[in-house]
Design a protein around this motif. Structure first.
Motif, PDB file in Angstrom:
ATOM      1  N   PRO A  18      42.086  47.835  49.001  1.00  0.00           N
ATOM      2  CA  PRO A  18      41.447  48.190  47.762  1.00  0.00           C
ATOM      3  C   PRO A  18      41.835  47.852  45.689  1.00  0.00           C
ATOM      4  O   PRO A  18      43.169  47.573  46.603  1.00  0.00           O
ATOM      5  CB  PRO A  18      42.211  49.603  47.940  1.00  0.00           C
ATOM      6  CG  PRO A  18      42.939  49.925  48.964  1.00  0.00           C
ATOM      7  CD  PRO A  18      43.134  48.190  49.786  1.00  0.00           C
ATOM      8  N   SER A  19      41.341  47.388  45.506  1.00  0.00           N
ATOM      9  CA  SER A  19      41.137  47.478  44.249  1.00  0.00           C
ATOM     10  C   SER A  19      41.892  45.470  44.069  1.00  0.00           C
ATOM     11  O   SER A  19      42.750  45.143  43.565  1.00  0.00           O
ATOM     12  CB  SER A  19      42.522  47.680  43.195  1.00  0.00           C
ATOM     13  OG  SER A  19      42.149  49.072  43.331  1.00  0.00           O
ATOM     14  N   THR A  97      37.107  49.983  47.175  1.00  0.00           N
ATOM     15  CA  THR A  97      37.212  50.979  45.833  1.00  0.00           C
ATOM     16  C   THR A  97      35.384  50.438  45.164  1.00  0.00           C
ATOM     17  O   THR A  97      35.052  51.476  44.618  1.00  0.00           O
ATOM     18  CB  THR A  97      38.047  50.423  45.070  1.00  0.00           C
ATOM     19  OG1 THR A  97      38.298  49.465  44.632  1.00  0.00           O
ATOM     20  CG2 THR A  97      39.436  51.152  45.604  1.00  0.00           C
TER      21      THR A  97
END
Length: 320
Positions: A18-19, A97
């Motif tokens: 994520p990210s 994300t």
């Protein structure tokens, strides 16, 4: 039997991060490690679809040993030529994300002329009991760009249906050898025909151009499905557009390989052309719901097939 050829086999790592940002430290929330390379991914999906498949290609060093061990663990029949140099490892980072995906593929080993000849002999021996041979993926260093083309000509003498999924010069040369089926994505097709596509009409024209270059049938994969020029029983040629409404994806790595496996499985079972294409699109779409190339859930396929749409773009035209 269906044979898949993966000359640049790999260990594939798929990481969900994520990210994800370059230059930062991250931890994965999900990861998979499996034998990979396009032909291996096709074999995995075919095995899941309960089709008789054997995977072959090159495997070298400890990584090559891991490739063979992983395939054996998955009960995928395999018969690889062992080579001196180390097989490659590929890494794909998926950011849940924003849906972005970053791939880092090693260039892979160099292969000697003796190893190449050993592989050719092995493939032609295996092909005596095969109906379809799928040649998929890049060529390792030391293998000439016309190698797929030469294999196509060899396999034609054995009356084996040939399917090719590669890009660049190996694809151009393979098409000149008149394979039965090619399956490029849009970018690969643009490179093959020599121009960019601006709209749906351009893409349909490009599929016809691929036939004129030598392929008997052409499937151009797209994010929502495919455009295909196929031969119908009786010799008519039909141009079709198949698509499915977009859905939330986990990762797109290997979706084209699952698409091709779905098509080959349906073709092996002698399904009508339209059903082959719809089943292929369903397999490709289903695979995007999983982290890891070539992974599908067969129980979901009937529902997804029902969601696919197919349109004939032209009236059938008699093949010269």
């Amino acid at each position: 039997m269906i044979i898949t050829v993966t000359l640049n086999a790999a260990i594939d790592k798929s990481l969900s991060v994520p990210s994800f940002r370059l230059g930062r430290r991250h931890r994965t929330v999900e990861q998979t490690t499996m034998a990979g390379g396009k032909g291996v991914n096709v074999a995995r999906t075919l095995k899941t679809l309960n089709q008789p498949v054997i995977a072959t290609g090159f495997a070298g060093g400890p990584t090559g040993t891991r490739i063979v061990e992983r395939l054996t663990e998955e009960s995928i029949l395999n018969d690889f030529v062992r080579i001196r140099e180390e097989s490659r490892t590929n890494t794909a980072v998926y950011d849940p994300t924003n849906g972005q995906q970053t791939e880092i593929n090693e260039r892979g080993p160099a292969v000697t002329s003796k190893e190449i000849e050993l592989f050719r002999d092995k493939l032609l021996y295996l092909a005596r009991g095969a109906d379809i041979v799928v040649m998929a993926g890049s060529l390792p260093r030391g293998v000439e760009p016309d190698f797929y083309a030469r294999l196509i000509r060899d396999l034609r003498r054995l009356d084996v249906l040939t399917v090719v999924d590669t890009d660049g010069d190996p694809l151009r040369q393979a098409v000149r050898a008149e394979p039965d089926v090619i399956s490029p994505n849009v970018l690969e097709a643009e490179e093959l025909v020599g121009h960019e596509f601006n709209d749906e009409e351009d893409r349909a024209i490009a599929v016809r151009e691929m036939i004129q270059l030598g392929a008997r049938e052409a499937l151009m994969t797209m994010p929502d499905g495919c455009i295909a020029s196929m031969l119908e029983p009786g010799g008519d040629r039909q141009l079709s557009r198949v698509w499915i409404e977009p859905h939330e994806a986990v990762a797109a790595v290997g979706s084209g390989d699952a698409f091709l496996a779905g098509y080959v499985a349906a073709r092996y079972q002698r399904q009508p052309t339209a059903q082959c294409l719809q089943f292929a699109v369903a397999c490709g779409a289903e695979s995007t719901r999983r982290l890891g190339a070539g992974l599908i859930e067969p129980r979901e396929l009937d529902k997804i097939v029902a969601e696919t749409a197919i349109e004939r773009l032209t009236a059938p035209v008699e093949v010269p």
